[in-house]
Scaffold this motif. Structure first.
Motif, short mmCIF file in Angstrom:
data_model
loop_
_atom_site.label_atom_id
_atom_site.label_comp_id
_atom_site.label_asym_id
_atom_site.label_seq_id
_atom_site.Cartn_x
_atom_site.Cartn_y
_atom_site.Cartn_z
N ARG A 3 -10.50 15.31 -2.38
CA ARG A 3 -10.16 16.06 -3.47
C ARG A 3 -11.28 16.93 -4.10
NH1 ARG A 3 -7.16 12.17 -5.36
NH2 ARG A 3 -8.49 11.53 -7.09
N MET A 4 -12.44 16.17 -4.08
CA MET A 4 -13.85 16.82 -4.67
C MET A 4 -14.05 17.88 -3.52
SD MET A 4 -14.80 16.19 -7.62
CE MET A 4 -13.29 15.65 -8.32
N LYS A 39 -8.77 4.72 -2.62
CA LYS A 39 -9.04 5.75 -3.93
C LYS A 39 -10.00 6.62 -3.73
CE LYS A 39 -6.06 3.87 -7.50
NZ LYS A 39 -6.03 2.35 -8.20
N ASP A 40 -11.42 5.88 -3.56
CA ASP A 40 -12.59 6.45 -3.22
C ASP A 40 -12.44 7.84 -2.09
OD1 ASP A 40 -13.75 5.23 -5.24
OD2 ASP A 40 -14.87 3.70 -4.10
N VAL A 46 -9.91 -4.60 -2.73
CA VAL A 46 -10.84 -3.93 -2.17
C VAL A 46 -10.23 -2.93 -1.45
CG1 VAL A 46 -12.65 -4.27 -0.50
CG2 VAL A 46 -12.10 -6.02 -2.11
N LEU A 47 -9.19 -2.97 -0.54
CA LEU A 47 -8.66 -1.89 0.34
C LEU A 47 -8.35 -0.71 -0.67
CD1 LEU A 47 -6.85 -3.38 3.06
CD2 LEU A 47 -6.84 -0.99 2.88
N ASP A 48 -7.68 -1.16 -1.73
CA ASP A 48 -6.91 -0.13 -2.72
C ASP A 48 -8.30 0.88 -3.20
OD1 ASP A 48 -4.60 0.76 -3.70
OD2 ASP A 48 -5.39 0.21 -5.67
N ALA A 49 -9.32 0.05 -3.58
CA ALA A 49 -10.31 0.82 -4.03
C ALA A 49 -10.96 1.90 -3.26
CB ALA A 49 -11.37 -0.11 -4.68
N LEU A 90 0.87 -1.13 0.12
CA LEU A 90 -0.04 0.06 -0.12
C LEU A 90 0.66 1.26 0.24
CD1 LEU A 90 -2.85 -0.82 2.37
CD2 LEU A 90 -3.07 -0.55 0.08
N PHE A 91 1.97 1.08 0.75
CA PHE A 91 2.49 2.49 1.13
C PHE A 91 4.10 2.76 0.58
CE2 PHE A 91 -0.46 1.96 4.45
CZ PHE A 91 -1.46 3.21 4.11
#
Lengths: 110, 141
Positions: B90-91, B83-84, B77-80, B14-15
């Motif tokens: 950001r939004m 990212k979300d 799953v964790l990655d997604a 991950l990192f």
């Protein structure tokens, strides 16, 4: 060259663990050893070997370590961990069970 | 102690993505170099040896892709999820006014609804504490 047998699911893990039981090896070494010992029945290409190695390493059953080869090449050698040794014992046992059962089915008299 | 190994692997994936990726690259590269060396020892030129390896084995990039796929699993799953979450933040930063309005309407909505429910619950749903109709005006007061 004899026709290559298809690898059963899970067989590759056992093959790799068993191969590394004898001594630490790098990728090419593992492929070579498996091909030699099975007399060419199993040929493990990099496309199946590397995913399996990384899966096993993630489970903590094998451990990679960079080592120097002759001519200044560096390769990653994999060795069995103690958890891997335990896993190998378990997998050997279950494989023997499967083999005996299959043999019984195939030799059953009509 | 196996979960420690797994946690470490997950952490690295991950990192320390770049390092993991570089190491995989080195490893696969080394594998193909050993194979090329072998052909060279059989008397082929460097170019011929490289071509022979290319013909016989999968391409390094395909091998690496397969390794990435094998490692994924639960990680995907964790990655997604990460990212979300990153996308959401950001939004929010890009559109602070809209985000504030959305947060306010949520707050008002939740507040109003829970207030209504508390009133309904207290007045209509809970059994009153008095037994006779005569005394009921006291209860309500």
């Amino acid at each position: 060259m004899p026709k290559q047998a298809e690898l059963l699911q899970g067989t590759l893990d056992l093959l790799i663990l068993r191969t590394l039981e004898l001594c630490p090896l790098h990728g090419v070494g593992i492929s070579d050893r498996i091909e030699q010992v099975t007399r060419g029945v199993f040929v493990v290409g990099p496309g199946s070997l590397f995913p399996a190695l990384h899966r096993l390493a993630e489970k903590g059953w094998i451990e990679g370590q960079w080592a120097a080869l002759e001519k200044g090449r560096r390769v990653k050698k994999y060795a069995l961990t103690s958890a891997g040794r335990a896993q190998l014992v378990a997998e050997k046992r279950s494989w023997r069970k499967v083999a005996v059962a299959m043999d019984r089915v195939l030799t059953e008299e009509a | 102690m196996q979960w420690i190994t797994r946690a470490k692997a997950l952490w690295r994936l991950l990192f320390q993505r770049q390092r993991v990726e570089d190491e995989l690259d080195d490893e696969v590269q080394a594998y193909f170099e050993v194979l090329t060396d072998r052909y060279r020892e059989q008397g082929l030129s460097s170019e011929e040896a490289r071509r022979a390896v290319r013909m016989k084995f999968e391409k390094p990039e395909q091998v690496k892709e397969k390794v990435r796929e094998a490692r994924a699993g639960a990680l995907l799953v964790l990655d997604a999820l990460l990212k979300d979450v990153g996308y959401a933040f950001r939004m929010i930063r890009r559109n602070p006014g809209f985000s504030a309005a959305a947060a306010c309407s949520l707050a008002i909505g939740i507040g109003a609804t829970s207030a209504m429910y508390s009133v309904t619950d207290g007045l209509l749903l809970r059994p009153r504490q008095c037994r006779t109709a005569r005394r009921s005006w006291r209860c309500l007061r």
